[in-house]
Design an enzyme around this catalytic site. Structure first.
Site, PDB file in Angstrom:
ATOM      1  N   ARG A 106      12.835  -7.467  42.621  1.00  0.00           N
ATOM      2  CA  ARG A 106      13.958  -7.962  41.812  1.00  0.00           C
ATOM      3  C   ARG A 106      14.961  -8.573  42.777  1.00  0.00           C
ATOM      4  O   ARG A 106      15.520  -7.871  43.627  1.00  0.00           O
ATOM      5  CB  ARG A 106      14.605  -6.826  41.019  1.00  0.00           C
ATOM      6  CG  ARG A 106      15.976  -7.231  40.488  1.00  0.00           C
ATOM      7  CD  ARG A 106      16.571  -6.265  39.517  1.00  0.00           C
ATOM      8  NE  ARG A 106      15.853  -6.312  38.251  1.00  0.00           N
ATOM      9  CZ  ARG A 106      16.314  -5.786  37.119  1.00  0.00           C
ATOM     10  NH1 ARG A 106      17.491  -5.182  37.102  1.00  0.00           N
ATOM     11  NH2 ARG A 106      15.604  -5.858  36.015  1.00  0.00           N
ATOM     12  N   HIS A 133      12.323 -13.305  33.815  1.00  0.00           N
ATOM     13  CA  HIS A 133      12.145 -11.852  33.690  1.00  0.00           C
ATOM     14  C   HIS A 133      10.870 -11.577  32.875  1.00  0.00           C
ATOM     15  O   HIS A 133      10.926 -11.077  31.752  1.00  0.00           O
ATOM     16  CB  HIS A 133      13.382 -11.256  33.008  1.00  0.00           C
ATOM     17  CG  HIS A 133      13.548  -9.775  33.180  1.00  0.00           C
ATOM     18  ND1 HIS A 133      12.679  -9.002  33.931  1.00  0.00           N
ATOM     19  CD2 HIS A 133      14.481  -8.921  32.691  1.00  0.00           C
ATOM     20  CE1 HIS A 133      13.086  -7.744  33.897  1.00  0.00           C
ATOM     21  NE2 HIS A 133      14.166  -7.656  33.149  1.00  0.00           N
ATOM     22  N   GLN A 136       9.996  -8.107  31.176  1.00  0.00           N
ATOM     23  CA  GLN A 136      10.811  -7.822  29.995  1.00  0.00           C
ATOM     24  C   GLN A 136      10.173  -8.438  28.750  1.00  0.00           C
ATOM     25  O   GLN A 136      10.072  -7.788  27.700  1.00  0.00           O
ATOM     26  CB  GLN A 136      12.223  -8.397  30.202  1.00  0.00           C
ATOM     27  CG  GLN A 136      13.139  -8.198  29.008  1.00  0.00           C
ATOM     28  CD  GLN A 136      13.460  -6.734  28.765  1.00  0.00           C
ATOM     29  OE1 GLN A 136      13.906  -6.039  29.662  1.00  0.00           O
ATOM     30  NE2 GLN A 136      13.223  -6.245  27.558  1.00  0.00           N
ATOM     31  N   ASP A 228      21.298 -11.185  25.052  1.00  0.00           N
ATOM     32  CA  ASP A 228      21.413 -10.613  26.404  1.00  0.00           C
ATOM     33  C   ASP A 228      22.856 -10.859  26.860  1.00  0.00           C
ATOM     34  O   ASP A 228      23.583 -11.645  26.247  1.00  0.00           O
ATOM     35  CB  ASP A 228      20.396 -11.314  27.328  1.00  0.00           C
ATOM     36  CG  ASP A 228      20.414 -10.786  28.753  1.00  0.00           C
ATOM     37  OD1 ASP A 228      20.901  -9.660  28.988  1.00  0.00           O
ATOM     38  OD2 ASP A 228      19.948 -11.510  29.667  1.00  0.00           O
ATOM     39  N   CYS A 268      17.513  -6.791  25.646  1.00  0.00           N
ATOM     40  CA  CYS A 268      16.792  -6.276  26.816  1.00  0.00           C
ATOM     41  C   CYS A 268      17.552  -5.130  27.489  1.00  0.00           C
ATOM     42  O   CYS A 268      16.955  -4.363  28.237  1.00  0.00           O
ATOM     43  CB  CYS A 268      16.535  -7.403  27.808  1.00  0.00           C
ATOM     44  SG  CYS A 268      18.035  -8.223  28.345  1.00  0.00           S
ATOM     45  N   ARG A 296       8.856  -1.235  28.089  1.00  0.00           N
ATOM     46  CA  ARG A 296       8.790  -1.748  29.462  1.00  0.00           C
ATOM     47  C   ARG A 296       7.721  -0.975  30.238  1.00  0.00           C
ATOM     48  O   ARG A 296       6.909  -1.540  30.963  1.00  0.00           O
ATOM     49  CB  ARG A 296      10.148  -1.591  30.170  1.00  0.00           C
ATOM     50  CG  ARG A 296      11.261  -2.517  29.697  1.00  0.00           C
ATOM     51  CD  ARG A 296      10.974  -3.961  30.044  1.00  0.00           C
ATOM     52  NE  ARG A 296      10.792  -4.176  31.465  1.00  0.00           N
ATOM     53  CZ  ARG A 296      11.779  -4.325  32.363  1.00  0.00           C
ATOM     54  NH1 ARG A 296      13.026  -4.344  31.960  1.00  0.00           N
ATOM     55  NH2 ARG A 296      11.523  -4.521  33.642  1.00  0.00           N
TER      56      ARG A 296
HETATM   57  N1  NVA Z   1      20.246 -11.677  32.237  1.00  0.00           N
HETATM   58  C1  NVA Z   1      20.440 -10.331  32.715  1.00  0.00           C
HETATM   59  C2  NVA Z   1      19.252  -9.489  32.424  1.00  0.00           C
HETATM   60  C3  NVA Z   1      19.385  -8.045  32.802  1.00  0.00           C
HETATM   61  C4  NVA Z   1      18.152  -7.266  32.521  1.00  0.00           C
HETATM   62  C5  NVA Z   1      20.722 -10.368  34.217  1.00  0.00           C
HETATM   63  O1  NVA Z   1      20.054 -11.121  34.925  1.00  0.00           O
HETATM   64  O2  NVA Z   1      21.622  -9.657  34.662  1.00  0.00           O
HETATM   65  N1   CP Z   2      16.244  -4.833  31.020  1.00  0.00           N
HETATM   66  C1   CP Z   2      16.261  -4.551  32.331  1.00  0.00           C
HETATM   67  O1   CP Z   2      15.607  -5.188  33.147  1.00  0.00           O
HETATM   68  O2   CP Z   2      17.053  -3.489  32.658  1.00  0.00           O
HETATM   69  P1   CP Z   2      17.489  -3.060  34.143  1.00  0.00           P
HETATM   70  O3   CP Z   2      18.343  -4.171  34.675  1.00  0.00           O
HETATM   71  O4   CP Z   2      18.250  -1.792  33.944  1.00  0.00           O
HETATM   72  O5   CP Z   2      16.263  -2.869  34.971  1.00  0.00           O
END
Ligand code: NVA
Ligand code: CP
Length: 308
Positions: A106, A133, A136, A228, A268, A296
């Site tokens: 990530r 993502h 997800q 989101d 999400c 997930r």
């Molecule tokens: N769009 C959000 C998704 C978090 C799971 C982010 O990138 O922070």
């Molecule tokens: N939805 C998701 O990816 O959650 P986290 O950022 O908590 O991993």
């Protein structure tokens, strides 16, 4: 279907048949997990997780999922590894390939995950980048399929920022035959390459892909409304400006009343209540939203079981 050795970096690298296979496998793995008969197909395999951004769901669902499949996991946070700073990504990839059977990353730049995968000799999984993502969306599709008992022919409308989740949703929905609309303010559309890919995929699956600027108009006939956060990880300094820009895209009771009678709302998570979603809408859909979070784990077990 043999996906051994494949990376899971973008849904654009997979066919409709391959995604369908992974979703069926996820359902099977979920059922086996619930009835306590899941085989330890990844016995003694090692998963390394690298996080340059925070996480609750991704970390816990991957670690728990790997353990349920008989393997082990090890998490490295940014302060420990400093991906791409302490040493090159190529060197990190070649070192970790000697210890791990699979690496999930990530991070910010999508190209860093691609660079890692280029040099790694073990499968690389995208656990969220600024662009996408995909894990997800596998959980989202699994949740939708469980709820409606089908995917093809449904209409999903995402209301909010055309971000990483929106990019991947476009691709996943188009590949699986759902109509997908992103309702967002001008200038916050999903990335062109995802829109183009989705439009081409939709020609083959018979679905529709569109961008709308009016969220009420967009949700007409929607079976699924998705949202989101308005400021993603890394955009914290823009949060107050974004609250103004996105306010007419909030998923609230009024917006939901413009959709199909059977509409469900997905998120999400993490959610910012009273921003992109009201407390009321989140609580009315809590059952399905927390199932989505659980999924997930099952979707990722399927991905790991298939590629590792
Ligand atoms: N769009 C959000 C998704 C978090 C799971 C982010 O990138 O922070
Ligand atoms: N939805 C998701 O990816 O959650 P986290 O950022 O908590 O991993």
């Amino acid at each position: 279907m043999n996906l051994k050795g494949r990376d899971f970096i973008s849904l654009m690298d997979f066919s409709t048949q391959e995604l369908s296979y992974l979703l069926d496998l996820a359902s099977e793995i979920k059922a086996k997990t619930k009835s306590g008969v899941l085989e330890p197909v990844l016995k003694d395999k090692n998963l390394v997780l690298i996080f340059s951004k925070p996480s609750l769901r991704t970390r816990v669902s991957f670690e728990t999922g790997m353990r349920q499949l008989g393997g082990n996991s090890l998490t490295l946070k940014q302060d420990e590894i400093n991906l791409g700073v302490r040493e090159t990504i190529a060197d990190t990839a070649r070192v970790l390939s000697r210890y791990a059977d699979c690496v999930m990353i990530r991070t910010f730049a999508h190209s860093d995950v691609e660079e890692f995968a280029k040099y790694a000799s073990v499968p690389t999984i995208n656990g969220l980048t600024d662009d996408s993502h995909p894990c997800q969306i596998m959980a989202d599709l699994l949740t939708i399929k469980e709820h409606f008992k089908k995917l093809k022919g449904l209409k999903l409308v995402y209301s909010g920022d055309g971000n990483n989740v929106a990019n991947s949703l476009l691709v996943g929905c188009a590949l699986m035959g759902l109509d997908v609309t992103i309702a967002c303010p001008k200038g916050y559309e999903p990335m062109e390459k995802y829109v183009e890919f989705a439009k081409n995929a939709a020609l083959k699956t018979g679905s529709k892909v569109s961008i709308e600027y009016d969220s009420k108009k967009a949700v007409e006939g929607a079976n699924i409304i998705y949202t989101d956060v308005w400021a993603s990880m890394g955009q914290e300094s823009e949060a107050s400006m974004r609250k103004e820009i996105f306010k007419s895209y909030q998923v609230n009771d009024e917006l939901c009343s413009c959709a199909s009678d059977d509409v469900i709302v997905l998120h999400c998570l993490p959610a910012h209540r009273e921003e992109e979603i009201t407390h009321s809408v989140l609580e009315k859909n809590a059952e399905v939203i927390f199932e989505q979070a659980e999924n997930r784990m099952h979707a990722q077990k399927a991905i790991m079981a298939a590629i590792v």
